[in-house]
Design an enzyme around this catalytic site. Sequence first.
Site, PDB file in Angstrom:
ATOM      1  N   HIS A  30      41.405  32.765  43.295  1.00  0.00           N
ATOM      2  CA  HIS A  30      42.667  33.373  42.861  1.00  0.00           C
ATOM      3  C   HIS A  30      43.265  34.107  44.053  1.00  0.00           C
ATOM      4  O   HIS A  30      42.659  34.150  45.131  1.00  0.00           O
ATOM      5  CB  HIS A  30      42.466  34.299  41.655  1.00  0.00           C
ATOM      6  CG  HIS A  30      41.590  35.486  41.904  1.00  0.00           C
ATOM      7  ND1 HIS A  30      40.262  35.386  42.241  1.00  0.00           N
ATOM      8  CD2 HIS A  30      41.851  36.827  41.843  1.00  0.00           C
ATOM      9  CE1 HIS A  30      39.737  36.599  42.376  1.00  0.00           C
ATOM     10  NE2 HIS A  30      40.681  37.483  42.160  1.00  0.00           N
ATOM     11  N   ASP A  64      36.409  35.676  39.632  1.00  0.00           N
ATOM     12  CA  ASP A  64      36.623  36.958  38.946  1.00  0.00           C
ATOM     13  C   ASP A  64      37.049  36.693  37.509  1.00  0.00           C
ATOM     14  O   ASP A  64      38.061  36.007  37.273  1.00  0.00           O
ATOM     15  CB  ASP A  64      37.704  37.775  39.654  1.00  0.00           C
ATOM     16  CG  ASP A  64      37.184  38.471  40.900  1.00  0.00           C
ATOM     17  OD1 ASP A  64      36.063  38.139  41.339  1.00  0.00           O
ATOM     18  OD2 ASP A  64      37.898  39.344  41.438  1.00  0.00           O
ATOM     19  N   HIS A 108      29.878  39.933  43.967  1.00  0.00           N
ATOM     20  CA  HIS A 108      31.102  40.725  43.747  1.00  0.00           C
ATOM     21  C   HIS A 108      30.740  42.041  43.044  1.00  0.00           C
ATOM     22  O   HIS A 108      31.281  42.386  41.997  1.00  0.00           O
ATOM     23  CB  HIS A 108      32.106  39.921  42.931  1.00  0.00           C
ATOM     24  CG  HIS A 108      33.525  40.438  43.027  1.00  0.00           C
ATOM     25  ND1 HIS A 108      33.942  41.568  42.381  1.00  0.00           N
ATOM     26  CD2 HIS A 108      34.615  39.958  43.684  1.00  0.00           C
ATOM     27  CE1 HIS A 108      35.221  41.781  42.634  1.00  0.00           C
ATOM     28  NE2 HIS A 108      35.651  40.812  43.441  1.00  0.00           N
ATOM     29  N   ASP A 167      41.435  40.787  48.126  1.00  0.00           N
ATOM     30  CA  ASP A 167      40.056  40.857  48.603  1.00  0.00           C
ATOM     31  C   ASP A 167      39.419  39.480  48.730  1.00  0.00           C
ATOM     32  O   ASP A 167      38.389  39.329  49.388  1.00  0.00           O
ATOM     33  CB  ASP A 167      39.201  41.767  47.721  1.00  0.00           C
ATOM     34  CG  ASP A 167      39.176  41.377  46.253  1.00  0.00           C
ATOM     35  OD1 ASP A 167      40.251  41.059  45.715  1.00  0.00           O
ATOM     36  OD2 ASP A 167      38.098  41.419  45.631  1.00  0.00           O
ATOM     37  N   HIS A 168      40.045  38.455  48.150  1.00  0.00           N
ATOM     38  CA  HIS A 168      39.499  37.096  48.209  1.00  0.00           C
ATOM     39  C   HIS A 168      40.160  36.228  49.275  1.00  0.00           C
ATOM     40  O   HIS A 168      39.716  35.098  49.487  1.00  0.00           O
ATOM     41  CB  HIS A 168      39.630  36.422  46.843  1.00  0.00           C
ATOM     42  CG  HIS A 168      38.735  37.022  45.808  1.00  0.00           C
ATOM     43  ND1 HIS A 168      37.585  36.413  45.368  1.00  0.00           N
ATOM     44  CD2 HIS A 168      38.820  38.203  45.141  1.00  0.00           C
ATOM     45  CE1 HIS A 168      36.998  37.186  44.464  1.00  0.00           C
ATOM     46  NE2 HIS A 168      37.731  38.271  44.314  1.00  0.00           N
ATOM     47  N   HIS A 193      41.041  36.269  33.992  1.00  0.00           N
ATOM     48  CA  HIS A 193      41.171  37.439  34.866  1.00  0.00           C
ATOM     49  C   HIS A 193      42.542  38.102  34.661  1.00  0.00           C
ATOM     50  O   HIS A 193      43.104  38.684  35.575  1.00  0.00           O
ATOM     51  CB  HIS A 193      40.995  36.997  36.321  1.00  0.00           C
ATOM     52  CG  HIS A 193      40.752  38.086  37.307  1.00  0.00           C
ATOM     53  ND1 HIS A 193      39.931  39.166  37.072  1.00  0.00           N
ATOM     54  CD2 HIS A 193      41.229  38.255  38.582  1.00  0.00           C
ATOM     55  CE1 HIS A 193      39.911  39.954  38.130  1.00  0.00           C
ATOM     56  NE2 HIS A 193      40.703  39.427  39.064  1.00  0.00           N
TER      57      HIS A 193
END
Length: 297
Positions: free
Chosen positions: A60, A173, A241, A64-65, A150
């Site tokens: 996604h 996530d 995570h 942070d990804h 999410h």
Amino acid sequence: MEFVFLGTGCPVVSTERYGPAQVVLAGDAKVLVDCGSGVTQRLLAAGVPGRDLDALLLTHLHSDHLVDLFQLIVSSWHQGRDRPLPVYGPPGTRRYVEGLMALWDPELTQRIAHEKRPSTAALEIDVTEIAAGQVLSFGGLAVAVVEVDHKPVRHAFGFVFEAGGKRLALSGDTRYCPALIKAARGADLLVHEVFVHREMPVVEGVRSAETVANVAGYHTLSSEVGKIAAEAGVACLALTHFVPPAADRDKLLDEVRADYAGPILLGEDLMRVDLSRRRVSHAGAVMGLGAPAGRSP
């Protein structure tokens, strides 16, 4: 098939757990999933420099990804990559990548003109926007795209990898998600995110009670993740995570163990799981997982 935890952290800065990222290795295929902070350093330490990647999959579009995407592109170029990087991600990925490359275009133009490297193909990004239900193929590695929950993020995916008779499910996530449980059923390994709610207290000026509740609301609580693994009937559960990154490992393991009787791995940066040989290695230590209950070795 081998799974390598590159970054097991979250947006909270940690020198122990870098930003979310992992790489799946199967035959000649090398597929990176997400590119959080520090991914290029972790890839190099894992022996899989960006130069050698076959693809990047994005679960996604949370920062942070994907915050180190440009660093991945440039470092791969500096390592001698001679082909475009295929990037697969949710709707919006193309707009993000085009905007990112446009932002850095003046710097890249200068570098290209001055450094005179043999190829600039590594700076060409081949974006494919994906949807739930698709199956991607990288040599002998098949990757099924699973929509996870999410929300309020509109498009978020998990992935199920299959190669050599082994199946690996990665949650991305998500909160508790029946679609993910269905897709992961019977997998040799489920790699799942975890939110350790008891270790996220209200801190004045940092997070309110509403903040904690809202963040918890689109992640999977540590009190839920063992139940998910048990419901899916997976052979092994691995956690990643970690929110917060410095969560108490002993308490977390006890909590998850109450609901899931199979092997549980608390992921660490640069930990490797070899599904074919049922081995886990990290920091020089090697552990055999043994045969899961009810299955032959």
